[in-house]
Design a protein around this motif. Sequence first.
Motif, mmCIF file in Angstrom:
data_model
loop_
_atom_site.group_PDB
_atom_site.id
_atom_site.type_symbol
_atom_site.label_atom_id
_atom_site.label_comp_id
_atom_site.label_asym_id
_atom_site.label_seq_id
_atom_site.Cartn_x
_atom_site.Cartn_y
_atom_site.Cartn_z
ATOM 1 N N TYR A 1 -2.800 -4.291 -1.735
ATOM 2 C CA TYR A 1 -2.286 -5.428 -0.990
ATOM 3 C C TYR A 1 -0.921 -5.075 -0.381
ATOM 4 C CZ TYR A 1 -5.810 -8.249 -3.319
ATOM 5 O OH TYR A 1 -6.992 -8.766 -3.761
ATOM 6 N N CYS B 1 -6.316 -11.045 -6.426
ATOM 7 C CA CYS B 1 -5.620 -12.309 -6.162
ATOM 8 C C CYS B 1 -6.265 -13.129 -5.054
ATOM 9 C CB CYS B 1 -4.164 -12.030 -5.810
ATOM 10 S SG CYS B 1 -3.180 -11.485 -7.215
ATOM 11 N N SER B 2 -7.478 -12.785 -4.657
ATOM 12 C CA SER B 2 -8.175 -13.558 -3.629
ATOM 13 C C SER B 2 -9.577 -13.886 -4.113
ATOM 14 C CB SER B 2 -8.247 -12.766 -2.320
ATOM 15 O OG SER B 2 -8.979 -11.568 -2.495
ATOM 16 N N SER C 1 1.171 -12.466 -3.206
ATOM 17 C CA SER C 1 1.013 -11.056 -2.851
ATOM 18 C C SER C 1 1.932 -10.177 -3.695
ATOM 19 C CB SER C 1 1.292 -10.847 -1.363
ATOM 20 O OG SER C 1 2.560 -11.352 -1.007
ATOM 21 N N CYS D 1 0.505 -10.080 -7.159
ATOM 22 C CA CYS D 1 -0.661 -9.202 -7.191
ATOM 23 C C CYS D 1 -0.247 -7.745 -7.341
ATOM 24 C CB CYS D 1 -1.476 -9.376 -5.913
ATOM 25 S SG CYS D 1 -2.746 -8.135 -5.659
ATOM 26 N N LYS E 1 -5.020 -14.490 -9.162
ATOM 27 C CA LYS E 1 -4.895 -15.810 -8.550
ATOM 28 C C LYS E 1 -4.839 -16.897 -9.617
ATOM 29 C CE LYS E 1 -7.144 -18.873 -5.191
ATOM 30 N NZ LYS E 1 -8.331 -19.044 -4.306
#
Length: 242
Positions: free
Chosen positions: A2, A128-129, A118, A121, A227
């Motif tokens: 990321y 995280c998505s 972000s 993460c 997340k």
Amino acid sequence: MYACNCFVVNVTPGFIALHMHVIILFLDWQFIILKERWFPGKISTSIGKGVLSSIQAKLFDRQKLIMKGTCFAHFFDCHEIVVQSQLIHYFLLRQVQQPNPKEMWFLVAGRYVRFFISEFCIFMGLRCSGDSDTGIFESRQSQLKNKYFSQVDTMTHEDVKSTFIFACQMPDLDLVETLPDHDVALIGILYFVTAHLFPRDYKKVVDHYLFTLVEDFPELNSFPWGKLLFEITLSSLKDALS
């Protein structure tokens, strides 16, 4: 990997900062906790100590290998993390009101610092998505739970810890039959999640969905743990500051 969106805005209230195509006005941003209410830190929350070292010391290599087939593999090679609780307290006192409920902003030394998912993460190394709804796993049966925890009506973190320690001690007790390596590894993952990954003051009761996810490595590895943890963190902070 990321991309990191962390940045510091060197402005004073009244200036306009441009970020991610959104215009943010800092004029009305104030400390959530007013300066006159700031207080010395008396930290009561920390990560679970000894969890990683216990896993590294007590499990056989073949059991560790099973655990490393999960999205948590990078944690099992880490040393115990030293958390600077007073520094965290310092930042929380400087958290400011702002319009985005999915971000945290702090005013430190005259600069606005953003903490977003972000950044979370990157240092957690977890997905995280995606859909973090755990309800879809609650209705599934868990063989692990039925086999080793059926005698307990309400499962707690301490129950998982004691079961993990007992499972690791069985070979030393010269028992006729020890637990299968796969089962010991699953209990180890559950112990890691409940005692290390989640905040210690989040929940003492172990939710059913954790058992079903631990048993299903494809689901476990695709689930957005980062997340979920970020959402839990934000919620805990809001409750603490309300």
